[in-house]
Scaffold this active site. Structure first.
Site, PDB file in Angstrom:
ATOM      1  N   TYR A 164       6.085   8.187  -1.440  1.00 18.33           N
ATOM      2  CA  TYR A 164       4.816   8.340  -2.163  1.00 18.33           C
ATOM      3  C   TYR A 164       4.431   9.820  -2.191  1.00 18.33           C
ATOM      4  O   TYR A 164       3.953  10.333  -3.202  1.00 18.33           O
ATOM      5  CB  TYR A 164       3.774   7.498  -1.422  1.00 18.33           C
ATOM      6  N   HIS A 214       7.576  -7.105  -2.062  1.00 16.72           N
ATOM      7  CA  HIS A 214       7.238  -6.612  -0.718  1.00 16.72           C
ATOM      8  C   HIS A 214       8.176  -7.238   0.322  1.00 16.72           C
ATOM      9  O   HIS A 214       7.943  -7.082   1.528  1.00 16.72           O
ATOM     10  CB  HIS A 214       5.807  -7.018  -0.335  1.00 16.72           C
ATOM     11  N   GLY A 266      -5.858   7.881  -3.803  1.00 16.94           N
ATOM     12  CA  GLY A 266      -4.582   8.340  -4.351  1.00 16.94           C
ATOM     13  C   GLY A 266      -4.142   9.686  -3.824  1.00 16.94           C
ATOM     14  O   GLY A 266      -3.558  10.486  -4.560  1.00 16.94           O
ATOM     15  N   TRP A 306       5.548  -9.538  -9.101  1.00 17.95           N
ATOM     16  CA  TRP A 306       6.081  -9.629  -7.741  1.00 17.95           C
ATOM     17  C   TRP A 306       7.011 -10.835  -7.692  1.00 17.95           C
ATOM     18  O   TRP A 306       6.604 -11.955  -8.058  1.00 17.95           O
ATOM     19  CB  TRP A 306       4.961  -9.870  -6.738  1.00 17.95           C
ATOM     20  N   SER A 319      -5.326   2.857   3.734  1.00 15.67           N
ATOM     21  CA  SER A 319      -5.452   2.204   2.430  1.00 15.67           C
ATOM     22  C   SER A 319      -5.636   0.692   2.614  1.00 15.67           C
ATOM     23  O   SER A 319      -6.493   0.064   1.979  1.00 15.67           O
ATOM     24  CB  SER A 319      -4.192   2.506   1.600  1.00 15.67           C
ATOM     25  N   LYS A 354       0.799  -1.237   0.000  1.00 16.96           N
ATOM     26  CA  LYS A 354       0.000   0.000   0.000  1.00 16.96           C
ATOM     27  C   LYS A 354       0.830   1.285   0.000  1.00 16.96           C
ATOM     28  O   LYS A 354       0.373   2.354   0.407  1.00 16.96           O
ATOM     29  CB  LYS A 354      -1.001   0.036   1.176  1.00 16.96           C
ATOM     30  N   SER A 355       2.081   1.145  -0.471  1.00 15.36           N
ATOM     31  CA  SER A 355       2.977   2.314  -0.485  1.00 15.36           C
ATOM     32  C   SER A 355       3.178   2.883  -1.886  1.00 15.36           C
ATOM     33  O   SER A 355       3.882   3.887  -2.042  1.00 15.36           O
ATOM     34  CB  SER A 355       4.346   1.922   0.076  1.00 15.36           C
TER      35      SER A 355
HETATM   36  S1  PPS Z   1      -0.491  -3.185  -3.140  1.00 14.97           S
HETATM   37  O1  PPS Z   1      -1.739  -3.934  -2.767  1.00 14.97           O
HETATM   38  O2  PPS Z   1       0.541  -3.308  -2.118  1.00 14.97           O
HETATM   39  O3  PPS Z   1      -0.031  -3.528  -4.481  1.00 14.97           O
HETATM   40  O4  PPS Z   1      -0.970  -1.657  -3.142  1.00 14.97           O
HETATM   41  P1  PPS Z   1      -0.096  -0.429  -3.666  1.00 14.97           P
HETATM   42  O5  PPS Z   1      -0.198  -0.371  -5.143  1.00 14.97           O
HETATM   43  O6  PPS Z   1       1.251  -0.456  -3.065  1.00 14.97           O
HETATM   44  O7  PPS Z   1      -0.854   0.798  -3.024  1.00 14.97           O
HETATM   45  C1  PPS Z   1      -2.163   1.165  -3.407  1.00 14.97           C
HETATM   46  C2  PPS Z   1      -2.295   2.643  -3.088  1.00 14.97           C
HETATM   47  O8  PPS Z   1      -1.553   3.404  -4.055  1.00 14.97           O
HETATM   48  C3  PPS Z   1      -2.445   4.340  -4.671  1.00 14.97           C
HETATM   49  N1  PPS Z   1      -2.025   4.660  -6.051  1.00 14.97           N
HETATM   50  C4  PPS Z   1      -1.790   5.918  -6.466  1.00 14.97           C
HETATM   51  N2  PPS Z   1      -1.806   7.096  -5.801  1.00 14.97           N
HETATM   52  C5  PPS Z   1      -1.552   8.233  -6.519  1.00 14.97           C
HETATM   53  N3  PPS Z   1      -1.279   8.224  -7.837  1.00 14.97           N
HETATM   54  C6  PPS Z   1      -1.245   7.069  -8.541  1.00 14.97           C
HETATM   55  N4  PPS Z   1      -0.996   7.089  -9.844  1.00 14.97           N
HETATM   56  C7  PPS Z   1      -1.503   5.829  -7.838  1.00 14.97           C
HETATM   57  N5  PPS Z   1      -1.555   4.527  -8.195  1.00 14.97           N
HETATM   58  C8  PPS Z   1      -1.876   3.836  -7.089  1.00 14.97           C
HETATM   59  C9  PPS Z   1      -3.786   3.619  -4.590  1.00 14.97           C
HETATM   60  O9  PPS Z   1      -4.860   4.475  -4.863  1.00 14.97           O
HETATM   61  C10 PPS Z   1      -3.750   3.103  -3.158  1.00 14.97           C
HETATM   62  O10 PPS Z   1      -3.858   4.142  -2.186  1.00 14.97           O
HETATM   63  P2  PPS Z   1      -5.235   4.649  -1.554  1.00 14.97           P
HETATM   64  O11 PPS Z   1      -4.846   5.589  -0.453  1.00 14.97           O
HETATM   65  O12 PPS Z   1      -5.960   3.433  -1.033  1.00 14.97           O
HETATM   66  O13 PPS Z   1      -5.985   5.348  -2.653  1.00 14.97           O
END
Ligand code: PPS
Length: 288
Positions: free
Chosen positions: A185, A100, A251, A78, A130, A45-46
């Site tokens: 992030y 991860h 996001g 992954w 998240s 989720k990072s």
């Molecule tokens: S995982 O399950 O570990 O693969 O998840 P991960 O991709 O690491 O994290 C998901 C969060 O990243 C946000 N995300 C983004 N934020 C901003 N811009 C872009 N382009 C973007 N792409 C993915 C995604 O929305 C999740 O965060 P939250 O806070 O839940 O929206």
């Protein structure tokens, strides 16, 4: 699925059995890392999915073809998941890989290699939020319970890939300081073009001003949310139910403010601060 069938315990870390098996973990452990390999390492989720979008584009100079034709999990697999063996063995260099895993569980060949690593971290309060919503939509994970219950699990490391503080500290390792780039992030949200240029320099790639514009525009949240190859809409609803919470959810930076009570915030910050004591990491959110 019963809880006991949903997770396997790998060196004390919980991993979902949907995508991890004893064989996939053995594959990761004995994986032959090549010097040209590029890893994006994250605690869940990072920003993993974001890196799966960005890395191929930075490596190929901005050609959007792969992000429009290959699902993110096969485009940049992954290392520890079951699909890795199907993709990585036949992939020509440079291979882009996400993981991860904590530092100490990387493939044995990784430590002697020259493979580069981009380590992305995020405010753990936003990660917890998240992850909480992700647990609601993913049927292969336990129900998170109340937010308060989930926070306790998060703080004690009873969540995917263990404690956030352990993960982050494991990757602050002087042995690889010449081949690791740390980014947050929050920096990516604030200045995506600046971060993309930083990635290109670190990976020895050239992005023309036009390519930089194109990649930054394509990797914006709104654009990725509409990309079926990246928004998890290809996954059956029984596994990920986006009507409960979309995978690409908000996001944004600071959504924790909409979820944490003042008491939860104080307890969470005090525990994280204590566990990070002595680490050389300085995060912008520590000053909040
Ligand atoms: S995982 O399950 O570990 O693969 O998840 P991960 O991709 O690491 O994290 C998901 C969060 O990243 C946000 N995300 C983004 N934020 C901003 N811009 C872009 N382009 C973007 N792409 C993915 C995604 O929305 C999740 O965060 P939250 O806070 O839940 O929206």
């Amino acid at each position: 699925m019963a809880t006991s069938d949903k997770y396997l315990n790998y060196h004390g870390l919980l991993l979902p059995t949907l995508a991890h098996t004893e064989e996939s973990l053995q594959y990761a452990r004995t994986f032959q890392v090549q010097d040209g390999d590029v890893f994006a390492v994250t605690y869940p989720k990072s920003g993993t999915t974001w890196m799966q979008e960005i890395l191929p584009l930075v490596l190929n100079g901005g050609d959007l073809a792969p992000v429009h034709s290959i699902p993110n999990w096969d485009r940049v697999p992954w290392l520890e998941e079951t699909r890795a063996a199907l993709i990585l063995d036949s992939q020509p260099p440079p291979r882009a890989i996400v993981s991860h895993l904590p530092y100490w569980l990387m493939p044995q060949s990784f430590y002697q290699s020259k493979a580069k690593v981009i380590y992305v971290t995020r405010n753990p309060k936003d990660i917890a939020v998240s992850s909480f919503h992700f647990h609601k939509m993913a049927s292969f994970l336990d129900d998170p319970g109340t937010f308060d219950e989930f926070l306790e699990k998060f703080l004690s490391g009873q969540v995917l890939f263990g404690k956030w503080t352990d993960h982050v500290k494991s990757w602050r390792n002087p042995d690889i300081e010449d081949r690791i780039l740390y980014v947050t992030y929050e920096e990516m949200v604030q200045d995506l073009k600046g971060v993309l240029s930083q990635f290109a320099r670190f990976l020895g790639r050239e992005l023309t001003p036009e390519a930089l514009e194109k990649v930054a525009s394509h990797c914006q949240f709104s654009s990725m949310k509409n990309n079926a190859m990246s928004n998890y809409s290809l996954v059956p609803q029984e596994i990920m139910d986006s009507s409960k919470s979309p995978f690409l959810r908000k996001g944004i930076v600071g959504d924790w403010r909409n979820h944490f009570s003042p008491e939860q915030e104080a307890r969470f910050s005090a525990i994280v601060r204590e566990e990070m004591k002595g680490s050389s990491f300085q995060f912008s959110w520590d000053k909040e």
